[in-house]
Design a protein around this motif. Structure first.
Motif, PDB file in Angstrom:
ATOM      1  N   GLY A 208       3.867   1.588  -4.005  1.00 62.07           N
ATOM      2  CA  GLY A 208       3.552   2.831  -3.081  1.00 62.07           C
ATOM      3  C   GLY A 208       4.019   2.392  -1.717  1.00 62.07           C
ATOM      4  O   GLY A 208       3.658   3.372  -0.854  1.00 62.07           O
ATOM      5  N   LEU A 234      -6.870   5.343  -4.693  1.00 64.66           N
ATOM      6  CA  LEU A 234      -5.596   6.022  -4.571  1.00 64.66           C
ATOM      7  C   LEU A 234      -5.690   7.716  -4.815  1.00 64.66           C
ATOM      8  O   LEU A 234      -6.382   8.020  -5.509  1.00 64.66           O
ATOM      9  CB  LEU A 234      -4.621   5.662  -5.685  1.00 64.66           C
ATOM     10  CG  LEU A 234      -4.096   4.254  -5.532  1.00 64.66           C
ATOM     11  CD1 LEU A 234      -3.310   3.849  -6.907  1.00 64.66           C
ATOM     12  CD2 LEU A 234      -3.246   3.925  -4.242  1.00 64.66           C
ATOM     13  N   GLN A 238      -0.640   9.635  -4.014  1.00 62.44           N
ATOM     14  CA  GLN A 238      -0.065   8.347  -4.062  1.00 62.44           C
ATOM     15  C   GLN A 238       0.167   7.751  -5.555  1.00 62.44           C
ATOM     16  O   GLN A 238       1.092   7.098  -5.860  1.00 62.44           O
ATOM     17  CB  GLN A 238      -1.360   7.531  -3.595  1.00 62.44           C
ATOM     18  CG  GLN A 238      -1.566   7.666  -1.984  1.00 62.44           C
ATOM     19  CD  GLN A 238      -2.806   6.990  -1.359  1.00 62.44           C
ATOM     20  OE1 GLN A 238      -3.688   7.121  -2.154  1.00 62.44           O
ATOM     21  NE2 GLN A 238      -2.516   6.641   0.029  1.00 62.44           N
ATOM     22  N   ARG A 241       3.460   9.158  -6.569  1.00 59.16           N
ATOM     23  CA  ARG A 241       4.639   8.494  -5.885  1.00 59.16           C
ATOM     24  C   ARG A 241       4.847   6.931  -6.374  1.00 59.16           C
ATOM     25  O   ARG A 241       5.858   6.676  -6.717  1.00 59.16           O
ATOM     26  CB  ARG A 241       4.311   8.226  -4.440  1.00 59.16           C
ATOM     27  CG  ARG A 241       5.113   7.585  -3.605  1.00 59.16           C
ATOM     28  CD  ARG A 241       4.799   7.500  -2.297  1.00 59.16           C
ATOM     29  NE  ARG A 241       5.594   6.652  -1.526  1.00 59.16           N
ATOM     30  CZ  ARG A 241       5.623   6.188  -0.120  1.00 59.16           C
ATOM     31  NH1 ARG A 241       4.395   6.414   0.347  1.00 59.16           N
ATOM     32  NH2 ARG A 241       6.467   5.298   0.535  1.00 59.16           N
TER      33      ARG A 241
END
Length: 270
Positions: A208, A234, A238, A241
Motif C-alpha cells: 500500500g 486499513l 486502502q 489498493r
C-alpha cells in the motif's frame, strides 16, 4: 479459532493463498493434493483460497484426476506452447511463466499463444535488469511474479530489495504475485535454517506504500501485534489498493497462514 468453524474472510485475504502444495518444501503427491484442494474450496475459509498450482510435468497425471476447480500451470522458459497443449481439457485459469532475462520476448510469446480468458504471471529475474523487466510488463494484461524465498539463503531478497520491487511495481501500476517463503504472517528468523523469512502481512502493508523507505520499514517489522493493528486500521480504499497491487502468493500450506491470522485476531466467526 477453529478453521472448521464458519467464518468471515476479510477482503484483504480473499483469494490471497494460491495452493502450491505439490511444490517444495511441501512436495505433496498430486493424488493427495487434488482432493486436499477440493476440501479447501469447500471449507469455511474457501474465500481465501486461490487456484491449485501445478508444474508442467504433472499435467498428464493431473488430467487423469479430472479436477473441476481452476488450475494454474508453472511453465519454464521456452515451454509455453508445450504447456498449453498438455493442459488441453483442464480448467486452466492461468500460467506462471519464467521469463528469463528477455521479458519482452516472453510478453510477445504470451500475446501470440495465450488463449482469451487465461491469465498469466511472468516471473521476473532478481537482477540489475529488473526495472527493464517491469517496464516490459507495464501496460500489458500480465502480472509480475517475484520470488520471496526458497531452499537457500540467496533465495530470500532483503527488505530493501523487496521494497524496491514493490515500489517499482506501484510506480508502474503493475500488479504482482509472490512465491515461496511467505508461509507466516510476520517477518521472522527460521530457527532451523537461520533464514530471514518475509511475512505476508508485512508484504501486504508494504504493497500500500509508494515510498521506498516506508515500505522497507513495514517489511522489517517483527511485532505481530503492531502489524495486526495496522491491518485493522486499513480503510476499504486502502485494502482495495493493496490487493490490486499484491494479488496472491503461493504457499505449500493453506492452513498455516490462516492459523497465523487467527492467532493475531484477524479472522472472525460469521
Amino acid at each position: 479459532m477453529d478453521l472448521g468453524e464458519a467464518m468471515n474472510v476479510p477482503e484483504l485475504y480473499r483469494g490471497l493463498f494460491d495452493d502450491a502444495a505439490v511444490f517444495p518444501p511441501g512436495d505433496l503427491p498430486l493424488a493427495e493434493a487434488v482432493p486436499a484442494h477440493g476440501a479447501h474450496r469447500a471449507a469455511p475459509y474457501a474465500a481465501a483460497v486461490g487456484p491449485l498450482l501445478a508444474p508442467i510435468d504433472k499435467l498428464a497425471e493431473l488430467a487423469l484426476l479430472a479436477p473441476e476447480f481452476p488450475i494454474v500451470v508453472t511453465v519454464p522458459t521456452g515451454r509455453l506452447a508445450d504447456a498449453l497443449k498438455a493442459a488441453a481439457g483442464l480448467p486452466l485459469a492461468g500460467v506462471e511463466y519464467v521469463a528469463g532475462e528477455d521479458v519482452r520476448a516472453a510478453v510477445a510469446e504470451l500475446d501470440a499463444l495465450l488463449p482469451d480468458g487465461v491469465g498469466a504471471a511472468v516471473e521476473v529475474p532478481r537482477s540489475a535488469g529488473i526495472e527493464s523487466a517491469l517496464d516490459a510488463l507495464a501496460g500489458t494484461r500480465y502480472r509480475a511474479k517475484y520470488r520471496t524465498g526458497g531452499l537457500s539463503f540467496a533465495a530470500f531478497p532483503s527488505v530493501a530489495e523487496l521494497a524496491g520491487f514493490q515500489v517499482a511495481c506501484a510506480e508502474r501500476e503493475l500488479p504482482y504475485k509472490c512465491t515461496a517463503g511467505l508461509h507466516n504472517a510476520v517477518r521472522h528468523t527460521d530457527l532451523g535454517t537461520g533464514y530471514e523469512h518475509h511475512g505476508f502481512l508485512n508484504v501486504l502493508l508494504a504493497a500500500g506504500s509508494s515510498d521506498r523507505e516506508q515500505a522497507t520499514e513495514l517489511l522489517a517489522e517483527r511485532d505481530g501485534a503492531r502489524l495486526a493493528t495496522a491491518v485493522q486500521s486499513l480503510t476499504e480504499h486502502q485494502t482495495a489498493r493493496i490487493r490490486s497491487a499484491f494479488t496472491a502468493f503461493g504457499t505449500c500450506s493453506i492452513a498455516e497462514p490462516l492459523e497465523d491470522l487467527a492467532r493475531l485476531g484477524l479472522l472472525e466467526n460469521s
